[in-house]
Motif scaffolding. Structure first.
Motif, PDB file in Angstrom:
ATOM      1  N   GLU A  76       6.569  45.046  35.578  1.00 13.75           N
ATOM      2  CA  GLU A  76       6.571  43.977  34.586  1.00 13.75           C
ATOM      3  C   GLU A  76       5.881  44.404  33.292  1.00 13.75           C
ATOM      4  N   ASP A 127      13.384  32.366  41.538  1.00 13.76           N
ATOM      5  CA  ASP A 127      14.337  33.316  40.970  1.00 13.76           C
ATOM      6  C   ASP A 127      15.730  32.756  41.210  1.00 13.76           C
ATOM      7  N   THR A 160       8.436  41.910  42.600  1.00 19.28           N
ATOM      8  CA  THR A 160       8.301  42.905  41.554  1.00 19.28           C
ATOM      9  C   THR A 160       6.905  43.507  41.662  1.00 19.28           C
ATOM     10  N   ARG A 180      16.422  38.073  43.014  1.00 21.07           N
ATOM     11  CA  ARG A 180      15.298  39.009  42.900  1.00 21.07           C
ATOM     12  C   ARG A 180      14.077  38.406  43.592  1.00 21.07           C
ATOM     13  N   VAL A 220      10.116  37.450  37.822  1.00 21.65           N
ATOM     14  CA  VAL A 220      10.674  38.799  37.771  1.00 21.65           C
ATOM     15  C   VAL A 220      11.421  38.958  36.449  1.00 21.65           C
ATOM     16  N   ASN A 236       9.337  43.735  31.544  1.00 17.89           N
ATOM     17  CA  ASN A 236       9.510  42.296  31.369  1.00 17.89           C
ATOM     18  C   ASN A 236      10.108  42.020  29.996  1.00 17.89           C
TER      19      ASN A 236
END
Length: 389
Positions: free
Chosen positions: A221, A209, A216, A213, A171, A225
């Protein structure tokens, strides 16, 4: 407090008929009405996510990226949901934790799935790009996504609504590229060509993570990202990755060799136990009525129900010790220590709390009776009826 009245003569032994099956939860109901069940599990020590997927109709399932130390938890959930585990899969040979795949194979006879490129021992399902891992009427499509390691895989659900990216894509981040044959150029192409080409609505579930999180999406992303989203180019990404100065994972010396054996311990470990304990998904040690009945003379049975219940029509286990739950903490010294202890109540709920209290107090050989006296009676085991004096 007056003693429990003497019991009446015990009833006849249980019927020779097989015990009734345990209640079976609907996996469709457990999945919120959907045909696919997904459970995301977490190991706090390593920040690792484990995923359990199951087809609601067939009850077949797969486990992705299990953790050795969490084996009891994962197995308890699989047993409670009555899932027929087809495979324990890993997204790659991890460097920060030891996989639980070998333990799960021993417990369920499931396949062990890992990239063939990893060259690990004990793998019964070597995987490559384009393979499918079927479970019931569903399957995971295997996409090769090297760069973090040369054996990284991403597992994509058949309808491309979900993907499990391991450490390739996290994520708002991605896996490091500075060991295990990692290469930033390769990882850029893996993510942009194999993950970012999935539908934008595809949900992405990472391998780790450290900030809470959990999930996603491709759309997020591609835009946000920090390493390769937005207008970032391959040059930007490679420059970012090659200038990162990260310490090696603390468990790499232990984890990597173990994972190249699929998590099999180097030397056999025999843990002696006083009974075939099963951990509930709630984390409690439990025993079945059949085992307790067969070993009754070697156990102390502690009944934590009220006086009205013990003297009432439900009856009690022969020669059981009675201490109501609300008095347990003050009367623990009355419990014999020469024998293991099995705690009972009507359904197993209050005895679960009592089991927790006893474990917290330092009692080692203690377990809850699974299903309580209700299950004990339904499986045909005798209960003595007390009569008022």
């Amino acid at each position: 407090m007056s003693p429990v009245p003497p019991p009446a003569p015990p009833p006849a032994p249980p019927s020779a008929q097989p015990p009734p099956p345990s209640p079976l939860v609907s996996l469709v109901a457990a999945a919120g009405g959907h045909s696919l069940l997904l459970r995301q599990l977490f190991d706090a020590d390593t920040g690792t996510f484990t995923y359990l997927l199951a087809d609601g109709e067939s009850r077949q399932g797969v486990l992705i990226d299990s953790v050795f130390e969490q084996h009891d938890r994962d197995l308890a959930l699989i047993h409670e949901l009555a899932i027929d585990l087809v495979a324990a899969l890993d997204t790659h040979a991890h460097a920060d934790h030891i996989t639980g795949s070998w333990l799960m194979h021993q417990a369920t006879d499931c396949a062990i799935g890992l990239a063939a490129a990893a060259g690990a021992e004990n793998v019964t399902l070597p995987l490559a790009h384009g393979d499918h891992v079927a479970f019931g009427g569903r399957f995971l499509a295997v996409r090769s996504t090297p760069g973090h390691t040369d054996g990284c895989l991403t597992y994509v659900l058949d309808d491309q609504s979900l993907a499990f990216t391991g450490d390739a894509l996290l994520v708002r981040g991605c896996g490091r590229c500075d060991f295990q044959q990692g290469d930033a150029h390769t990882l850029w192409h893996s993510i942009t060509e194999q993950i970012f080409t999935l539908p934008e609505a595809c949900l992405l579930y990472p391998g780790h993570d450290y900030s809470g999180r959990c999930v996603t999406s491709v759309a997020e992303e591609k835009l946000f990202n920090a390493r390769l989203g937005g207008t970032a180019t391959e040059r930007d990404f490679v420059g970012h990755m090659e200038t990162m100065k990260l310490p090696h994972p603390g468990k790499i010396a232990e984890a990597l060799p173990a994972n190249l054996r699929s998590g099999q311990p180097r030397t056999p470990t025999s843990v002696e136990s006083w009974a075939p304990l099963e951990r509930s998904y709630a984390g409690l040690p439990e025993l079945t009525p059949s085992w307790v009945a067969a070993h009754r003379e070697r156990l102390t049975v502690l009944d934590v129900r009220s006086a009205e219940e013990v003297t009432g029509p439900d009856g009690r286990v022969s020669c059981s010790l009675w201490i109501p739950l609300q008095e347990l903490e003050a009367r623990m010294e009355e419990i014999p220590t020469q024998q293991p202890l099995v705690v009972v109540c009507h359904s197993g709920s209050r005895s679960a709390l009592a089991t927790q209290q006893l474990l917290k107090a330092g009692r080692q050989q203690v377990a809850n009776l699974r299903g309580g006296l209700s299950r004990w009676a339904s499986e045909g085991y005798p209960l003595e009826q007390a009569t008022d004096s």
